[in-house]
Design a protein around this motif. Sequence first.
Motif, mmCIF file in Angstrom:
data_model
loop_
_atom_site.group_PDB
_atom_site.id
_atom_site.type_symbol
_atom_site.label_atom_id
_atom_site.label_comp_id
_atom_site.label_asym_id
_atom_site.label_seq_id
_atom_site.Cartn_x
_atom_site.Cartn_y
_atom_site.Cartn_z
ATOM 1 N N PHE A 60 -0.100 3.768 8.919
ATOM 2 C CA PHE A 60 -1.391 3.200 8.573
ATOM 3 C C PHE A 60 -2.151 2.824 9.825
ATOM 4 N N THR A 61 -3.485 2.815 9.734
ATOM 5 C CA THR A 61 -4.323 2.238 10.774
ATOM 6 C C THR A 61 -5.021 1.041 10.145
ATOM 7 N N GLN A 62 -5.492 0.137 10.988
ATOM 8 C CA GLN A 62 -6.156 -1.038 10.451
ATOM 9 C C GLN A 62 -7.319 -1.432 11.338
ATOM 10 N N GLU A 63 -8.310 -2.045 10.733
ATOM 11 C CA GLU A 63 -9.406 -2.639 11.481
ATOM 12 C C GLU A 63 -9.757 -3.931 10.774
ATOM 13 N N TRP A 64 -10.297 -4.863 11.517
ATOM 14 C CA TRP A 64 -10.666 -6.137 10.922
ATOM 15 C C TRP A 64 -11.973 -6.602 11.510
ATOM 16 N N THR A 65 -12.656 -7.405 10.712
ATOM 17 C CA THR A 65 -13.922 -7.980 11.118
ATOM 18 C C THR A 65 -13.888 -9.468 10.815
ATOM 19 N N PRO A 66 -13.952 -10.315 11.850
ATOM 20 C CA PRO A 66 -14.139 -11.732 11.543
ATOM 21 C C PRO A 66 -15.532 -11.873 10.944
ATOM 22 N N ILE A 67 -15.703 -12.681 9.937
ATOM 23 C CA ILE A 67 -17.019 -12.831 9.327
ATOM 24 C C ILE A 67 -17.978 -13.345 10.395
ATOM 25 N N GLY A 68 -19.099 -12.629 10.531
ATOM 26 C CA GLY A 68 -20.070 -12.966 11.568
ATOM 27 C C GLY A 68 -19.792 -12.250 12.877
ATOM 28 N N GLY A 69 -18.748 -11.399 12.912
ATOM 29 C CA GLY A 69 -18.395 -10.688 14.142
ATOM 30 C C GLY A 69 -18.544 -9.195 13.956
ATOM 31 N N LEU A 127 0.821 -1.205 0.000
ATOM 32 C CA LEU A 127 0.000 0.000 0.000
ATOM 33 C C LEU A 127 0.860 1.263 0.000
ATOM 34 N N SER A 128 1.975 1.250 0.740
ATOM 35 C CA SER A 128 2.818 2.440 0.814
ATOM 36 C C SER A 128 3.488 2.757 -0.522
ATOM 37 N N LYS A 129 3.644 1.751 -1.375
ATOM 38 C CA LYS A 129 4.254 1.956 -2.691
ATOM 39 C C LYS A 129 3.218 2.319 -3.755
ATOM 40 N N SER A 130 1.954 2.379 -3.343
ATOM 41 C CA SER A 130 0.891 2.687 -4.291
ATOM 42 C C SER A 130 0.366 4.097 -4.058
ATOM 43 N N LEU A 170 -7.052 0.203 1.577
ATOM 44 C CA LEU A 170 -7.107 -1.141 1.017
ATOM 45 C C LEU A 170 -8.138 -1.899 1.832
ATOM 46 N N ASP A 171 -9.103 -2.501 1.155
ATOM 47 C CA ASP A 171 -10.181 -3.223 1.819
ATOM 48 C C ASP A 171 -10.185 -4.638 1.260
ATOM 49 N N ILE A 172 -9.862 -5.626 2.104
ATOM 50 C CA ILE A 172 -9.793 -7.030 1.676
ATOM 51 C C ILE A 172 -10.889 -7.793 2.397
ATOM 52 N N GLU A 173 -11.677 -8.563 1.635
ATOM 53 C CA GLU A 173 -12.717 -9.379 2.254
ATOM 54 C C GLU A 173 -12.589 -10.799 1.731
ATOM 55 N N THR A 174 -12.549 -11.764 2.667
ATOM 56 C CA THR A 174 -12.504 -13.181 2.318
ATOM 57 C C THR A 174 -13.679 -13.868 3.012
ATOM 58 N N ALA A 175 -13.744 -15.160 2.890
ATOM 59 C CA ALA A 175 -14.806 -15.908 3.557
ATOM 60 C C ALA A 175 -14.628 -15.907 5.078
#
Length: 152
Positions: A45-54, A19-22, A27-32
């Motif tokens: 950078f700051t970050q946050e995450w969501t476990p699916i269903g959480g 991300l720093s080179k872009s 950046l928003d990544i979503e998986t199962a």
Amino acid sequence: MVDDLPLTPEDVEEITSILSKSSYDVLDIETARFRLRVKRAGEGFTQEWTPIGGETKEVASAVEPEVAAEQDGLLVIKPPLPGTFYRAPQPGAPPFVEVGDKVTADTVVAIIETMKLMNPVHAGVEGEIVEIIPENAEPIEATTVLMKVKPA
């Protein structure tokens, strides 16, 4: 709870490096299994995450600072991880807290930069800041006492 994050610190570091080179700021990544959102914040950078269903959680707030009692009746705030201690959200901005300020458990009192990620440090206790020990931009260990608080 950080152990619940399905990425290693090295994975997050690699993502922030990309991300720093872009020219992108988010950046928003979503998986199962999870959703990870990394956002440019000044020099880092700051970050946050969501476990699916959480529910959404900032990674840093999932790792609470250590609050311990001292012999003089004060509580001490220690960082949740080692890194560089910052008193303000960005250069030139006023500090999050000053000596004499009242805080609650959710009050952000500092930022610790680790692997180019800015991690907010919450007081974790209610009371009054009586001492701020490290200097701004000072490298600190996870055992460093950041602040002393007179409990409410």
